[in-house]
Write a protein that holds these residues in place. Structure first.
Motif, PDB file in Angstrom:
ATOM      1  N   VAL A 235       0.815  -1.210   0.000  1.00  0.00           N
ATOM      2  CA  VAL A 235       0.000   0.000   0.000  1.00  0.00           C
ATOM      3  C   VAL A 235       0.853   1.267   0.000  1.00  0.00           C
ATOM      4  N   HIS A 249       0.114   6.794   3.384  1.00  0.00           N
ATOM      5  CA  HIS A 249      -1.043   5.939   3.598  1.00  0.00           C
ATOM      6  C   HIS A 249      -1.448   5.936   5.071  1.00  0.00           C
ATOM      7  N   CYS A 286     -10.794  -0.491  -1.315  1.00  0.00           N
ATOM      8  CA  CYS A 286      -9.673  -0.392  -0.382  1.00  0.00           C
ATOM      9  C   CYS A 286      -9.913  -1.325   0.804  1.00  0.00           C
ATOM     10  N   SER A 287      -9.012  -2.277   1.032  1.00  0.00           N
ATOM     11  CA  SER A 287      -9.179  -3.241   2.115  1.00  0.00           C
ATOM     12  C   SER A 287      -9.059  -2.609   3.490  1.00  0.00           C
ATOM     13  N   ARG A 289     -10.418   0.330   4.377  1.00  0.00           N
ATOM     14  CA  ARG A 289     -11.406   1.395   4.582  1.00  0.00           C
ATOM     15  C   ARG A 289     -12.228   1.215   5.848  1.00  0.00           C
ATOM     16  N   CYS A 292     -10.214   2.831   8.640  1.00  0.00           N
ATOM     17  CA  CYS A 292      -9.594   4.119   8.318  1.00  0.00           C
ATOM     18  C   CYS A 292     -10.523   5.278   8.684  1.00  0.00           C
ATOM     19  N   ALA A 295     -11.831   7.322   5.500  1.00  0.00           N
ATOM     20  CA  ALA A 295     -12.592   6.634   4.459  1.00  0.00           C
ATOM     21  C   ALA A 295     -13.873   7.385   4.089  1.00  0.00           C
ATOM     22  N   CYS A 299     -13.900   5.189  -1.415  1.00  0.00           N
ATOM     23  CA  CYS A 299     -12.986   4.119  -1.026  1.00  0.00           C
ATOM     24  C   CYS A 299     -13.554   2.729  -1.315  1.00  0.00           C
ATOM     25  N   GLU A 302     -11.545   0.519  -6.203  1.00  0.00           N
ATOM     26  CA  GLU A 302     -10.150   0.106  -6.078  1.00  0.00           C
ATOM     27  C   GLU A 302      -9.240   1.326  -6.117  1.00  0.00           C
ATOM     28  N   PRO A 303      -8.417   1.552  -5.100  1.00  0.00           N
ATOM     29  CA  PRO A 303      -7.545   2.731  -5.108  1.00  0.00           C
ATOM     30  C   PRO A 303      -6.459   2.615  -6.169  1.00  0.00           C
ATOM     31  N   ARG A 314      -1.205   3.628  -2.426  1.00  0.00           N
ATOM     32  CA  ARG A 314      -2.559   3.322  -2.910  1.00  0.00           C
ATOM     33  C   ARG A 314      -3.558   3.883  -1.921  1.00  0.00           C
ATOM     34  N   CYS A 315      -4.053   5.087  -2.172  1.00  0.00           N
ATOM     35  CA  CYS A 315      -4.990   5.704  -1.249  1.00  0.00           C
ATOM     36  C   CYS A 315      -5.680   6.882  -1.939  1.00  0.00           C
TER      37      CYS A 315
END
Length: 324
Positions: A235, A249, A286-287, A289, A292, A295, A299, A302-303, A314-315
């Motif tokens: 990430v 991230h 986003c796994s 989210r 987070c 988020a 989200c 797919e970022p 990746r965000c």
């Protein structure tokens, strides 16, 4: 531009089960250059160790590399037959495992095990193989290496056993070493000594090193670049000083805020809320989210991979310092 020692592109390693497919490693890409130390960090279950095992072809069935490329000094490893892979494993690519007592045979002397490791790849006399084993023990700081060759694993302390494991990895002066959390079970004094030796030897022998760890402090002291993994994906990646001083991230920031030494005395730790998603029920998009604080609805998609100079992440909502 110099060719990387290791070039991993879109690597995916899956484990089929009765309940579904576990995507332990999901489209992971990174490179490791000569004399470069790359730290691979993340929570338990993030896919760090499986990434290392995939490079060496050590993934146990039913797990397997389902797609992607692993190029070592320009040679594609995923297409090699087992015999050719065995010739590379241990000689040109070595691995240091987390627990040396799981890799050292308790009923054989250290010398016997090291001599057999030499003879497995090189046609030399047993005397020459023993001399190489003795020299390797001396390189990692074991006193009286000639005498210690006749000792057994249980006669060594935890730190000394780990030094033996490092010495075995160095026997053939490999071009790449993958170290899977080799200092986790050691106290901080021994850990510091081993980190110093590893860094010195990597420079002395022009080796590339992938250091797998969950300890950001160790990676900060050792690595040149850091790769942050979460739920089977990288990430965030970049120079270790840049990533740890300005994490992009939110997951990287969460890992840093959970370090005890970073919290003023008397204040509680700030752990990342929730749990990592089940590898059998990983959410779309986003796994991270669900854990987070940044988020939003976007989200759920797919970022994308954002790249700025030598940094990537990746965000959709990178931390403000990095976004600027």
């Amino acid at each position: 531009m110099t060719q990387p020692v290791l070039e991993v592109t879109n690597l995916s390693t899956h484990f089929p089960t009765r309940r579904g497919v576990i995507k332990a490693v999901d489209e992971v890409s990174f490179t490791v250059g000569q004399r470069e130390i790359v730290g691979l960090v993340g929570e338990s279950g993030s896919g760090k160790s499986i990434t290392g095992f995939s490079v060496l072809g050590l993934v146990d069935p039913p797990g397997r590399v389902v797609s992607g490329s692993i190029r070592f000094q320009g040679e594609e490893l995923t297409q090699l037959p087992q015999k050719a892979m065995r010739a590379i494993r241990g000689k040109r690519i070595a691995m240091i495992f987390q627990d040396p007592m799981m890799t050292l045979n308790p009923v054989l002397s250290i010398g016997t095990q090291m001599v057999e490791a030499v003879l497995a790849h090189d046609r030399v006399s047993r005397t020459e193989a023993r001399n190489r084993a003795r020299d390797a023990l001396g390189m990692v700081g074991i006193p009286s290496p000639e005498e210690r060759l006749d000792a057994y694993p249980h006669q060594f302390s935890g730190g000394m056993r780990q030094r033996v494991a490092i010495a075995i990895a160095l026997l053939h002066r490999p071009d790449l070493i993958i170290a899977d959390e080799p200092t986790t079970a050691l106290d901080v004094t021994i850990q510091s000594q081993i980190l110093y030796e590893i860094k010195r030897l990597a420079q002395e022998f022009s080796m590339a090193l992938v250091w797998i760890s969950h300890d950001l402090g160790v990676v900060a002291a050792l690595a040149d670049r850091v790769l942050v993994m979460y739920a089977g994906r990288i990430v965030e990646a970049g120079p270790v000083e840049d990533v740890l001083s300005q994490p992009a991230h939110p997951y990287t920031l969460g890992l840093m805020q959970a370090i005890p030494s970073a919290v003023p005395r008397g204040e509680p730790l700030r752990p990342i809320p929730g749990m990592a998603p089940s590898p059998l029920a990983r959410p779309s998009g986003c796994s991270f989210r669900d854990r987070c604080q940044r988020a939003t609805e976007i989200c759920s998609a797919e970022p994308r991979l954002d790249i700025l100079a030598d940094r990537e992440w990746r965000c959709f909502h990178p931390n403000e310092g990095r976004a600027a």
